[in-house]
Design a protein around this motif. Structure first.
Motif, PDB file in Angstrom:
ATOM      1  N   TYR A 159       7.893  -1.250 -12.553  1.00 30.32           N
ATOM      2  CA  TYR A 159       6.839  -1.508 -11.568  1.00 30.32           C
ATOM      3  C   TYR A 159       5.900  -2.608 -12.060  1.00 30.32           C
ATOM      4  O   TYR A 159       5.407  -3.415 -11.280  1.00 30.32           O
ATOM      5  CB  TYR A 159       6.036  -0.227 -11.296  1.00 30.32           C
ATOM      6  CG  TYR A 159       6.753   0.745 -10.399  1.00 30.32           C
ATOM      7  CD1 TYR A 159       6.717   0.592  -9.014  1.00 30.32           C
ATOM      8  CD2 TYR A 159       7.472   1.803 -10.921  1.00 30.32           C
ATOM      9  CE1 TYR A 159       7.375   1.479  -8.188  1.00 30.32           C
ATOM     10  CE2 TYR A 159       8.143   2.688 -10.095  1.00 30.32           C
ATOM     11  CZ  TYR A 159       8.093   2.526  -8.726  1.00 30.32           C
ATOM     12  OH  TYR A 159       8.753   3.384  -7.904  1.00 30.32           O
ATOM     13  N   PHE A 193       4.519  -5.870 -10.252  1.00 29.78           N
ATOM     14  CA  PHE A 193       3.074  -6.079 -10.118  1.00 29.78           C
ATOM     15  C   PHE A 193       2.692  -7.478 -10.610  1.00 29.78           C
ATOM     16  O   PHE A 193       1.918  -8.186  -9.961  1.00 29.78           O
ATOM     17  CB  PHE A 193       2.322  -5.004 -10.927  1.00 29.78           C
ATOM     18  CG  PHE A 193       0.826  -5.101 -10.831  1.00 29.78           C
ATOM     19  CD1 PHE A 193       0.146  -4.484  -9.790  1.00 29.78           C
ATOM     20  CD2 PHE A 193       0.101  -5.813 -11.768  1.00 29.78           C
ATOM     21  CE1 PHE A 193      -1.243  -4.580  -9.696  1.00 29.78           C
ATOM     22  CE2 PHE A 193      -1.283  -5.921 -11.681  1.00 29.78           C
ATOM     23  CZ  PHE A 193      -1.949  -5.294 -10.642  1.00 29.78           C
ATOM     24  N   ILE A 227       3.541 -10.032  -8.089  1.00 36.49           N
ATOM     25  CA  ILE A 227       2.590 -10.032  -6.964  1.00 36.49           C
ATOM     26  C   ILE A 227       1.293 -10.726  -7.372  1.00 36.49           C
ATOM     27  O   ILE A 227       0.717 -11.508  -6.609  1.00 36.49           O
ATOM     28  CB  ILE A 227       2.324  -8.586  -6.464  1.00 36.49           C
ATOM     29  CG1 ILE A 227       3.596  -8.005  -5.862  1.00 36.49           C
ATOM     30  CG2 ILE A 227       1.205  -8.556  -5.430  1.00 36.49           C
ATOM     31  CD1 ILE A 227       3.541  -6.524  -5.560  1.00 36.49           C
ATOM     32  N   MET A 228       0.861 -10.481  -8.614  1.00 40.49           N
ATOM     33  CA  MET A 228      -0.367 -11.126  -9.085  1.00 40.49           C
ATOM     34  C   MET A 228      -0.201 -12.643  -9.146  1.00 40.49           C
ATOM     35  O   MET A 228      -1.100 -13.400  -8.837  1.00 40.49           O
ATOM     36  CB  MET A 228      -0.742 -10.603 -10.486  1.00 40.49           C
ATOM     37  CG  MET A 228      -1.266  -9.198 -10.527  1.00 40.49           C
ATOM     38  SD  MET A 228      -2.751  -8.977  -9.537  1.00 40.49           S
ATOM     39  CE  MET A 228      -2.131  -8.109  -8.128  1.00 40.49           C
ATOM     40  N   ASN A 259       1.669 -13.550  -5.165  1.00 45.15           N
ATOM     41  CA  ASN A 259       1.236 -12.794  -3.993  1.00 45.15           C
ATOM     42  C   ASN A 259       2.388 -12.095  -3.268  1.00 45.15           C
ATOM     43  O   ASN A 259       2.249 -11.663  -2.124  1.00 45.15           O
ATOM     44  CB  ASN A 259       0.473 -13.692  -3.020  1.00 45.15           C
ATOM     45  CG  ASN A 259      -0.625 -12.926  -2.322  1.00 45.15           C
ATOM     46  OD1 ASN A 259      -1.079 -11.900  -2.842  1.00 45.15           O
ATOM     47  ND2 ASN A 259      -1.014 -13.367  -1.154  1.00 45.15           N
ATOM     48  N   PHE A 300       5.611  -0.881  -3.784  1.00 49.83           N
ATOM     49  CA  PHE A 300       4.270  -0.295  -3.864  1.00 49.83           C
ATOM     50  C   PHE A 300       3.843   0.171  -2.477  1.00 49.83           C
ATOM     51  O   PHE A 300       4.408  -0.266  -1.470  1.00 49.83           O
ATOM     52  CB  PHE A 300       3.278  -1.332  -4.390  1.00 49.83           C
ATOM     53  CG  PHE A 300       3.510  -1.695  -5.823  1.00 49.83           C
ATOM     54  CD1 PHE A 300       3.019  -0.901  -6.846  1.00 49.83           C
ATOM     55  CD2 PHE A 300       4.229  -2.836  -6.153  1.00 49.83           C
ATOM     56  CE1 PHE A 300       3.236  -1.228  -8.171  1.00 49.83           C
ATOM     57  CE2 PHE A 300       4.455  -3.178  -7.481  1.00 49.83           C
ATOM     58  CZ  PHE A 300       3.951  -2.365  -8.486  1.00 49.83           C
ATOM     59  N   GLU A 301       2.811   1.021  -2.443  1.00 52.23           N
ATOM     60  CA  GLU A 301       2.347   1.561  -1.155  1.00 52.23           C
ATOM     61  C   GLU A 301       1.927   0.439  -0.214  1.00 52.23           C
ATOM     62  O   GLU A 301       2.224   0.476   0.983  1.00 52.23           O
ATOM     63  CB  GLU A 301       1.158   2.499  -1.384  1.00 52.23           C
ATOM     64  CG  GLU A 301       1.545   3.825  -2.010  1.00 52.23           C
ATOM     65  CD  GLU A 301       0.346   4.570  -2.573  1.00 52.23           C
ATOM     66  OE1 GLU A 301      -0.790   4.286  -2.150  1.00 52.23           O
ATOM     67  OE2 GLU A 301       0.562   5.447  -3.439  1.00 52.23           O
ATOM     68  N   ASP A 302       1.218  -0.557  -0.749  1.00 52.11           N
ATOM     69  CA  ASP A 302       0.726  -1.636   0.110  1.00 52.11           C
ATOM     70  C   ASP A 302       1.604  -2.891   0.033  1.00 52.11           C
ATOM     71  O   ASP A 302       1.286  -3.897   0.656  1.00 52.11           O
ATOM     72  CB  ASP A 302      -0.724  -1.983  -0.239  1.00 52.11           C
ATOM     73  CG  ASP A 302      -0.933  -2.207  -1.730  1.00 52.11           C
ATOM     74  OD1 ASP A 302      -0.082  -1.772  -2.520  1.00 52.11           O
ATOM     75  OD2 ASP A 302      -1.935  -2.820  -2.102  1.00 52.11           O
ATOM     76  N   TYR A 303       2.662  -2.845  -0.738  1.00 53.19           N
ATOM     77  CA  TYR A 303       3.623  -3.957  -0.794  1.00 53.19           C
ATOM     78  C   TYR A 303       5.034  -3.393  -0.644  1.00 53.19           C
ATOM     79  O   TYR A 303       5.747  -3.227  -1.634  1.00 53.19           O
ATOM     80  CB  TYR A 303       3.498  -4.736  -2.112  1.00 53.19           C
ATOM     81  CG  TYR A 303       2.424  -5.789  -2.075  1.00 53.19           C
ATOM     82  CD1 TYR A 303       2.723  -7.121  -1.796  1.00 53.19           C
ATOM     83  CD2 TYR A 303       1.103  -5.458  -2.300  1.00 53.19           C
ATOM     84  CE1 TYR A 303       1.728  -8.080  -1.738  1.00 53.19           C
ATOM     85  CE2 TYR A 303       0.100  -6.402  -2.245  1.00 53.19           C
ATOM     86  CZ  TYR A 303       0.422  -7.715  -1.967  1.00 53.19           C
ATOM     87  OH  TYR A 303      -0.558  -8.663  -1.899  1.00 53.19           O
TER      88      TYR A 303
END
Lengths: 281, 278
Positions: A151, A155, A158-159, A162, A224-227
């Motif tokens: 994960y 992450f 995404i950082m 995006n 992820f929950e929001d991704y």
């Protein structure tokens, strides 16, 4: 001179590989170590997949070999020839006609059936390798279901960008237990593994690992929950030859005009669709 | 009613080697902290202490006295040989944390304990951004919401005075002091009630040391976190610790209030330590 055994490998080797496969089927997503043999092709060119195929193939089988969507690449042709010479089995380009499909980096567009086995070639089976070099530690992480590293990789992407930038090797959770590297198939193919009717086997010759996803197994890509997990988007793009849009496309450049165009990556599927179009005409 | 300690350590021992009849039993004959016959090293021997909520406990001693081994054992980086550890925030202090499964110990590490290592390479992934390093603990604790984790990481980076425009840089680009501050932010990411600090200022120049120490002190005041601070530098211990333990050859030789230990040392070694200040 001794005769070459059926399917190149001696019976003892095939037996050992089959045992590893059976263990892999019994524990979906778990990497089973096996004594990878020297093969007449270089390591990293599909020796793992080839050993799995040779251990399983019988006289009645029909083989299809794909290399990144293409049936006629040098690698695919060589593997096909090798298996054909040592077994005498038929080979095909049509996914529907094959009983064993050995593939490098793609799952065919045509849905597989319960009569078929898909063998995927794997360069790096360990989904946690990018964050942990030690095999001892990654084995322990799997045993303890400690997958925060997988994960964390997403992450970090995404950082930085995006969005998750992992184009291939996108990790999946198999049967709610093991995080698995689905081999370098595009993200587009990840959902095809979930509850697939066919048995899917993974062979990593250089890394000496075999693992499996049995038919109808729950396989979820990490998210992820929001991704949420998303596949590659080809919005507004279609295959220039077939007009298909719901397939994995290759981006190409027309050498004469410099124009960018798209083609269906699965060549046999493209040919099939084209043949159907001609027949209709 | 007497206050319940947040952490209780009873008879913690850590040895490297199997031991022999010369070094085991009642009449232990050790040379410093190892057996001259079988060469078994007794890094920690019968260590017992208590840590109370909101307290800073200092541990001093020379190199090789067992301070870092003790810290690694408390953070489960090392497996202890014997001993009991009770955490009030885990099973109400009824279960020995050293006897739990690795998964449970990982849970304790990720939710109840925070650790700042002397070497930032041990505590940080130098290839990932500072933000990801801080989020790692949150992910390990089960958080799967990117924006929440990002928000929390930025808050903590701000708290430890890392410029936010550098939040996406990897710690390898940072100075030693900044790396330690990122480590502190990471250790705090899940609001642990207990923070372990192992020689956090060693190797830093004096002005950076002062910054890091001020930061630790302010965090302790604001969040009322219990801390164990290991250092061989008495000035650090004097500045931070409420109570102090002195270790020598893997054993506790003196303990008490920091002022008491440093102003009126009883044990010969502590006297030597205190009076040998340059």
């Amino acid at each position: 001179m001794r005769e070459v055994p059926f399917a190149l490998l001696d019976e003892q080797s095939k037996k050992e590989i089959r045992r590893a496969i059976l263990k892999g089927v019994a524990i979906p997503g778990y990497q089973v170590p096996f004594a990878s043999r020297e093969m007449p092709i270089g390591r990293g060119w599909g020796t793992g997949g080839l050993q799995v195929t040779l251990a399983l193939i019988g006289k009645e089988d029909t083989l299809k070999v794909i290399d990144q969507g293409a049936d006629d690449s040098v690698n695919a042709i060589n593997i096909k020839k090798l298996v054909q010479k040592t077994t005498g089995v038929e080979t095909t380009s049509r996914t529907q006609d094959a009983s064993i499909v050995q593939s490098r980096h793609r799952i065919p567009e045509v849905p597989l059936t319960k009569e078929q086995i898909l063998v995927l070639q794997v360069p790096e089976p360990e989904p946690l390798r990018a964050i942990e070099r030690s095999e001892y530690k990654t084995k322990r992480y799997h045993a303890e279901k400690e997958y925060s590293g997988a994960y964390l990789m997403l992450f970090e992407q995404i950082m930085r960008y995006n969005q998750t930038s992992q184009g291939a090797d996108y990790p999946v959770l198999v049967n709610g237990r093991y995080v698995m590297n689905p081999s370098p198939i595009p993200r587009f193919d990840n959902p095809k593994i979930d509850s697939n009717e066919a048995l899917i086997l993974f062979g990593a010759g250089r890394e000496k690992k075999i693992y499996a996803v049995p038919p109808y197994t729950n396989v979820q890509s990490l998210a992820f929950e929001d991704y949420p997990f998303v596949v590659e988007q080809f919005e507004g793009k279609i295959c220039r030859e077939t007009g298909l849009s719901n397939v994995f496309l290759d981006e190409l450049t027309d050498e004469k005009t410099g124009e960018t165009y798209y083609l269906c990556n699965d060549t046999s599927y493209m040919k099939e669709v084209l043949a159907r179009k001609v027949a209709v005409k | 009613m007497k206050e319940q300690p947040i952490l209780q350590i009873q008879k913690l021992s850590k040895q490297y080697g199997k031991g022999c009849i010369h070094c085991q039993g009642e009449h232990v004959q050790l040379e410093k902290n190892f057996c001259p016959v079988c060469k078994t090293v007794y890094a920690c021997r019968d260590i017992s202490f208590e840590l109370y909520r909101g307290e800073i406990l200092g541990i001093v001693g020379e190199s090789g006295s067992g301070k870092s081994t003790l810290m690694k054992s408390l953070y489960f980086d090392e497996q202890i040989t014997s001993g009991i550890g009770l955490l009030e925030d885990y099973e109400n202090g009824t279960a020995n944390i050293f006897e739990q499964s690795r998964q449970q110990q990982r849970l304790i590490r990720n939710t109840i304990l925070g650790m700042v290592y002397q070497n930032p390479m041990l505590g940080l992934n130098m290839d990932f951004s500072s933000m990801s390093n801080i989020a790692e603990k949150q992910i390990a604790a089960g958080n799967r919401h990117v924006r929440n984790m990002e928000k929390r990481s930025l808050e903590l980076l701000d708290h430890v005075n890392i410029p936010l425009f550098r939040s996406k840089e990897a710690p390898r680009n940072f100075s030693g002091g900044m790396q330690q501050r990122v480590q502190i932010a990471k250790a705090l990411s899940n609001n642990p009630p207990v923070l372990l600090l192992d020689e956090v200022t060693t190797g830093l120049d004096l002005s950076v040391q002062a910054d890091v120490l001020d930061l630790i002190k302010s965090i302790q005041r604001e969040l009322n976190i219990s801390m164990i601070v290991v250092s061989h530098d008495l000035a650090v211990i004097r500045m931070l610790a409420d109570r102090t333990i002195v270790m020598l050859n893997g054993q506790i030789i003196e303990h008490g209030l920091t002022d008491q230990v440093l102003e009126d040392p009883q044990h010969a070694y502590t006297q030597q330590l205190v009076y040998s200040l340059l």
